[in-house]
Design an enzyme around this catalytic site. Sequence first.
Site, PDB file in Angstrom:
ATOM      1  CB  VAL A   1      -0.909   0.006   1.236  1.00 41.02           C
ATOM      2  CG1 VAL A   1      -1.758   1.260   1.278  1.00 41.02           C
ATOM      3  CG2 VAL A   1      -1.788  -1.231   1.234  1.00 41.02           C
ATOM      4  N   PRO A   2       0.891   1.994  -1.096  1.00 42.42           N
ATOM      5  CG  PRO A   2       0.330   2.964  -3.169  1.00 42.42           C
ATOM      6  CD  PRO A   2       0.033   1.795  -2.274  1.00 42.42           C
ATOM      7  CB  CYS A   3       1.109   4.833   3.287  1.00 47.32           C
ATOM      8  SG  CYS A   3       2.662   3.974   3.496  1.00 47.32           S
ATOM      9  CG  HIS A   4       4.856   6.748  -1.010  1.00 47.77           C
ATOM     10  ND1 HIS A   4       4.930   5.368  -0.939  1.00 47.77           N
ATOM     11  CD2 HIS A   4       4.904   7.073  -2.314  1.00 47.77           C
ATOM     12  CE1 HIS A   4       5.028   4.901  -2.171  1.00 47.77           C
ATOM     13  NE2 HIS A   4       5.011   5.899  -3.026  1.00 47.77           N
TER      14      HIS A   4
END
Length: 106
Positions: free
Chosen positions: A55-58
């Site tokens: 999950v690309p939380c950035h």
Amino acid sequence: MDRKITDFQKRVYSATTAIPAGRVATYGMVARMIGCGSARAVGQALKRNPFAPKVPCHRVISSDRSPGGFFGETGEPAINKKSRLLKKEGVTFDSAGRVNSEHLMP
DNA sequence: TCTGTGACCGCTG
DNA sequence: ACAGCGGCCACAG
């Protein structure tokens, strides 16, 4: 460690992974996207983020276009890393260190 | 079961 | 333009 997450959390990860590279969305947008009026709940879900690299939380930032946080760290070093990643994805920043609005999800 | 807290958002003074 | 306050939802102890 429990890898089981609630349905709500699943929705947050789903929406986050749905963000294409070079594009960013705000916590509030994601919250409304999944049908929730609170971005705080989204932040918590991303903070726990059991699927870290998955999950690309950035790619998720605050409404002010500020980076927000990174892996539970709101400090400068974490933010610096986050901005660096986004830049690599093709996202551009301004002098204030904020993400360009054109990268925000409509 | 209830309270407190949090990677937030928006409005008002 | 800046600062302060409340509101919203979910999760952990």
